[in-house]
Design a protein around this motif. Structure first.
Motif, short mmCIF file in Angstrom:
data_model
loop_
_atom_site.label_atom_id
_atom_site.label_comp_id
_atom_site.label_asym_id
_atom_site.label_seq_id
_atom_site.Cartn_x
_atom_site.Cartn_y
_atom_site.Cartn_z
N ALA A 69 -8.36 4.18 6.33
CA ALA A 69 -9.35 4.76 7.25
C ALA A 69 -10.69 4.91 6.55
N GLY A 70 -10.66 5.38 5.30
CA GLY A 70 -11.90 5.58 4.55
C GLY A 70 -12.64 4.29 4.28
N ASN A 71 -11.89 3.19 4.18
CA ASN A 71 -12.50 1.89 3.86
C ASN A 71 -12.73 1.02 5.09
N LEU A 121 0.81 -1.21 0.00
CA LEU A 121 0.00 0.00 0.00
C LEU A 121 0.85 1.27 0.00
N HIS A 122 2.01 1.22 0.64
CA HIS A 122 2.88 2.39 0.66
C HIS A 122 3.35 2.73 -0.76
N ARG A 123 3.58 1.68 -1.54
CA ARG A 123 4.00 1.88 -2.93
C ARG A 123 2.87 2.49 -3.76
N GLN A 151 -2.76 -1.17 13.56
CA GLN A 151 -1.37 -0.85 13.87
C GLN A 151 -1.08 0.62 13.58
N GLN A 152 -1.58 1.12 12.45
CA GLN A 152 -1.36 2.52 12.10
C GLN A 152 -2.00 3.47 13.10
N ILE A 153 -3.21 3.14 13.54
CA ILE A 153 -3.89 4.00 14.51
C ILE A 153 -3.11 4.05 15.82
N HIS A 154 -2.63 2.90 16.28
CA HIS A 154 -1.90 2.89 17.54
C HIS A 154 -0.56 3.62 17.42
N THR A 155 0.07 3.55 16.24
CA THR A 155 1.29 4.32 16.01
C THR A 155 0.98 5.82 16.04
N LEU A 156 -0.13 6.21 15.43
CA LEU A 156 -0.56 7.61 15.49
C LEU A 156 -0.83 8.02 16.93
N PHE A 157 -1.48 7.17 17.70
CA PHE A 157 -1.74 7.48 19.11
C PHE A 157 -0.44 7.68 19.88
N ASP A 158 0.59 6.89 19.55
CA ASP A 158 1.90 7.08 20.19
C ASP A 158 2.43 8.48 19.91
N ALA A 212 4.00 10.95 6.17
CA ALA A 212 4.94 9.86 5.90
C ALA A 212 4.24 8.53 5.66
N HIS A 213 2.93 8.49 5.89
CA HIS A 213 2.17 7.24 5.75
C HIS A 213 0.86 7.52 5.00
N PRO A 214 0.95 7.86 3.70
CA PRO A 214 -0.26 8.21 2.95
C PRO A 214 -1.27 7.09 2.82
N GLU A 215 -0.83 5.85 3.06
CA GLU A 215 -1.78 4.73 2.97
C GLU A 215 -2.79 4.75 4.11
N PHE A 216 -2.55 5.58 5.14
CA PHE A 216 -3.50 5.66 6.26
C PHE A 216 -4.88 6.11 5.77
#
Length: 224
Positions: free
Chosen positions: A114-116, A32-34, A73-80, A106-110
């Protein structure tokens, strides 16, 4: 094999399972990052992770469960990131919002994930996986909400958590408006479509700042 070697092997087994699960999630993130808008099969995911297709299904019930785990995982990293920002000296609405947006840059795949997210919860995700996702999220939101209320003592109990949830809803809503459907991409330069040509990064920052600064002012008024 000696008894000691057998015990060591058994002790490693849970760690090995955890690492394989993490490898599958990392593979999804890399794909997804790609290309954040990409779709991929479980077979492509397994190939990226260096595993057999059947191995993926030992850890996840479906492709959607892998994506849900990645989003969690992304949400918890954001919370950090938010927790560190809230704990910094002279933290305020602007510094917290910009810390979160800097992480997202740095993480546009978020954003597409999130939308889906709601669609993922309704498609090929088990009740167990969905419940684990929501419970873990609820616990973290409540904890960070309390940190926000500590920063703005005038806020009432629960308003910090509500601010986080409103922020997430705002991000999803604006992303969905800014993400032009493929069928309309060729029409976006037409004058009647001007209102839908959204500068997502600029408008998201402005909207989140409005939301957080409003909470900041509300807390300050109640303290006065």
């Amino acid at each position: 094999m000696t008894v000691g070697q057998l015990r060591t092997k058994r002790a490693r087994a849970p760690a090995d399972k955890s690492e394989r699960r993490a490898a599958i999630v990392r593979a999804a993130e890399a794909l997804l990052h790609r290309n954040p808008a990409a779709t991929f099969s479980v077979e492509a995911l397994a190939r990226r992770a260096g595993l057999a297709k059947g191995t993926v299904y030992l850890y996840f019930g479906s492709r959607e469960e892998v994506l849900l785990a990645l989003h969690e995982q992304q949400i918890h990293t954001l919370f950090d990131v938010l927790e560190r920002s809230l704990a910094a000296p002279h933290a305020d609405a602007g510094s917290v919002v910009r810390a979160g947006l800097g992480h997202h840059a740095a993480h546009p795949e978020f954003y597409p994930l999130a939308g889906n997210c709601r669609a993922m919860l309704d498609t090929n995700v088990s009740e167990h996986a969905a419940m684990a996702f929501r419970v873990g999220l609820a616990q973290r939101i409540a904890a960070i909400g309390e940190r926000i209320e500590a920063l703005y003592p005038g806020l009432e109990r629960g308003e910090g958590a509500a601010l986080l949830m409103n922020s997430y809803a705002l991000i999803i809503g604006l992303w969905q408006q800014a993400d032009t459907p493929r069928v309309l991409k060729r029409t976006m330069k037409r004058p009647e479509m001007a209102i839908f040509r959204i500068d997502f990064a600029r408008q998201l920052e402005a909207a989140l700042l409005d939301l957080w600064q409003s909470a900041e002012r509300r807390g300050a008024r109640r303290q006065a």
